[in-house]
Scaffold this motif. Structure first.
Motif, PDB file in Angstrom:
ATOM      1  N   TYR A   1       0.834  -1.196   0.000  1.00  0.00           N
ATOM      2  CA  TYR A   1       0.000   0.000   0.000  1.00  0.00           C
ATOM      3  C   TYR A   1       0.870   1.248   0.000  1.00  0.00           C
ATOM      4  O   TYR A   1       2.036   1.232   0.408  1.00  0.00           O
ATOM      5  CB  TYR A   1      -0.921   0.026   1.225  1.00  0.00           C
TER       6      TYR A   1
ATOM      7  N   THR B   1      -1.307   8.852  -0.956  1.00  0.00           N
ATOM      8  CA  THR B   1      -1.111  10.041  -1.787  1.00  0.00           C
ATOM      9  C   THR B   1      -0.643  11.186  -0.899  1.00  0.00           C
ATOM     10  O   THR B   1      -1.048  11.301   0.256  1.00  0.00           O
ATOM     11  CB  THR B   1      -2.410  10.434  -2.496  1.00  0.00           C
TER      12      THR B   1
ATOM     13  N   PHE C   1      -6.053  10.452 -11.025  1.00  0.00           N
ATOM     14  CA  PHE C   1      -6.120   8.988 -11.150  1.00  0.00           C
ATOM     15  C   PHE C   1      -6.493   8.708 -12.598  1.00  0.00           C
ATOM     16  O   PHE C   1      -7.634   8.931 -13.014  1.00  0.00           O
ATOM     17  CB  PHE C   1      -7.172   8.472 -10.173  1.00  0.00           C
TER      18      PHE C   1
ATOM     19  N   LEU D   1      -7.855  11.839  -6.591  1.00  0.00           N
ATOM     20  CA  LEU D   1      -7.728  11.243  -5.269  1.00  0.00           C
ATOM     21  C   LEU D   1      -7.361  12.320  -4.253  1.00  0.00           C
ATOM     22  O   LEU D   1      -6.566  13.215  -4.548  1.00  0.00           O
ATOM     23  CB  LEU D   1      -6.656  10.159  -5.268  1.00  0.00           C
TER      24      LEU D   1
ATOM     25  N   VAL E   1      -3.789   3.691  -1.526  1.00  0.00           N
ATOM     26  CA  VAL E   1      -3.907   2.948  -2.778  1.00  0.00           C
ATOM     27  C   VAL E   1      -3.064   1.684  -2.664  1.00  0.00           C
ATOM     28  O   VAL E   1      -2.074   1.639  -1.927  1.00  0.00           O
ATOM     29  CB  VAL E   1      -3.439   3.793  -3.986  1.00  0.00           C
TER      30      VAL E   1
ATOM     31  N   VAL F   1      -2.340   1.186  -9.860  1.00  0.00           N
ATOM     32  CA  VAL F   1      -2.817   1.016  -8.487  1.00  0.00           C
ATOM     33  C   VAL F   1      -4.317   0.754  -8.500  1.00  0.00           C
ATOM     34  O   VAL F   1      -5.010   1.005  -9.500  1.00  0.00           O
ATOM     35  CB  VAL F   1      -2.523   2.274  -7.634  1.00  0.00           C
ATOM     36  N   SER F   2      -4.803   0.255  -7.384  1.00  0.00           N
ATOM     37  CA  SER F   2      -6.246   0.098  -7.212  1.00  0.00           C
ATOM     38  C   SER F   2      -6.698   1.013  -6.075  1.00  0.00           C
ATOM     39  O   SER F   2      -5.968   1.199  -5.093  1.00  0.00           O
ATOM     40  CB  SER F   2      -6.618  -1.353  -6.910  1.00  0.00           C
ATOM     41  N   TYR F   3      -7.894   1.560  -6.241  1.00  0.00           N
ATOM     42  CA  TYR F   3      -8.454   2.457  -5.224  1.00  0.00           C
ATOM     43  C   TYR F   3      -9.966   2.398  -5.314  1.00  0.00           C
ATOM     44  O   TYR F   3     -10.541   2.602  -6.385  1.00  0.00           O
ATOM     45  CB  TYR F   3      -7.977   3.899  -5.451  1.00  0.00           C
TER      46      TYR F   3
ATOM     47  N   THR G   1      -9.215   0.490 -10.915  1.00  0.00           N
ATOM     48  CA  THR G   1      -7.806   0.311 -11.238  1.00  0.00           C
ATOM     49  C   THR G   1      -7.386   1.395 -12.213  1.00  0.00           C
ATOM     50  O   THR G   1      -8.079   1.649 -13.208  1.00  0.00           O
ATOM     51  CB  THR G   1      -7.551  -1.070 -11.854  1.00  0.00           C
TER      52      THR G   1
END
Length: 242
Positions: A33, A36, A42, A56, A62, A76-78, A82
């Motif tokens: 992880y 930010t 993003f 973000l 993330v 990254v995924s949030y 993705t």
């Protein structure tokens, strides 16, 4: 001779300046992880040439999937999505960290307050699943693509609520809410976009963001109702769930 030497030196300098430099501050570790460090775009791909899905907030957590790409970008995924962020604006979480920092937790609680309707949040979360699907005139299914009203109708139908596939029909549903009282799941309407008068609808998901089927170029995507384009075309909002 001096002129030739100067020309060669200038050419070498130009070539070297065109080579991307590895940023010493780019920070991302795949499989871990990161947070930010500021408001951060993003994007759908690893450069500023790709479109922005959302922005973000500072201290958003993330999960770094892979990278770097183009020397500085990370996949990254949030929040179930993705995308790509610039590594200069993220910092790795402490080893073994599983919880958000206090600043991020405060932000999260503000965004997804327990006072929000659980059904409204479910509608907003359903809408997020379809980001990236294509736009289609009169479309109302994932297979064929979505128009703006077809998209809102589909999302609400998945949540057990039938709404008509027309702008005025949807605007007649539920009850009116002001822009300052918006909650996730509300329908937000705009005028003078495709044509004069009521002409567009999206689903509000929080913090000024909506998800809507915008155009053949954008497909289903994130938009901010406070961007100048939408702020000057605000028509109203309707809430269908408590």
């Amino acid at each position: 001779m001096k002129l030739k030497l100067f020309s060669c030196a200038l050419l070498i300098a130009l070539v070297l300046s065109a080579v991307p430099a590895v940023s010493s501050k780019a920070a991302g570790v795949p499989g871990q992880y990161a947070y930010t460090t500021t408001w951060l775009n993003f994007r759908t791909g690893p450069s500023i040439n790709y479109s922005i899905m959302r922005v973000l907030p500072p201290q958003a957590r993330v999960y770094v999937i892979s990278g770097p790409y183009n020397y500085e970008w990370y996949r990254v995924s949030y929040d179930g999505l993705t995308g790509y962020v610039h590594g200069y604006y993220i910092q790795p979480a402490a080893s073994g960290t599983t919880e958000l920092s206090s600043q991020s937790t405060s932000y999260t609680n503000t965004t997804y307050s327990n006072t929000y309707s659980s059904r409204g949040l479910a509608i907003a979360n359903t809408a997020k699943r379809y980001v990236g699907y294509r736009y289609a005139y009169y479309g109302n299914t994932p297979a064929e693509g979505f128009s703006c009203v077809g998209f809102t109708q589909w999302v609400y139908r998945l949540n057990g609520i039938w709404i008509p596939e027309s702008l005025w029909g949807q605007y007649s549903m539920g009850w009116s809410v002001s822009k300052s009282e918006l909650q996730p799941g509300d329908l937000v309407f705009f005028q003078n976009t495709w044509w004069r008068g009521l002409s567009h609808v999206g689903i509000y998901v929080g913090d000024g963001w909506m998800i809507d089927a915008g155009s053949p170029e954008t497909g289903v995507h994130w938009s901010n109702i406070n961007w100048d384009y939408f702020a000057t075309r605000w028509f109203g909002a309707r809430r269908l769930v408590n």
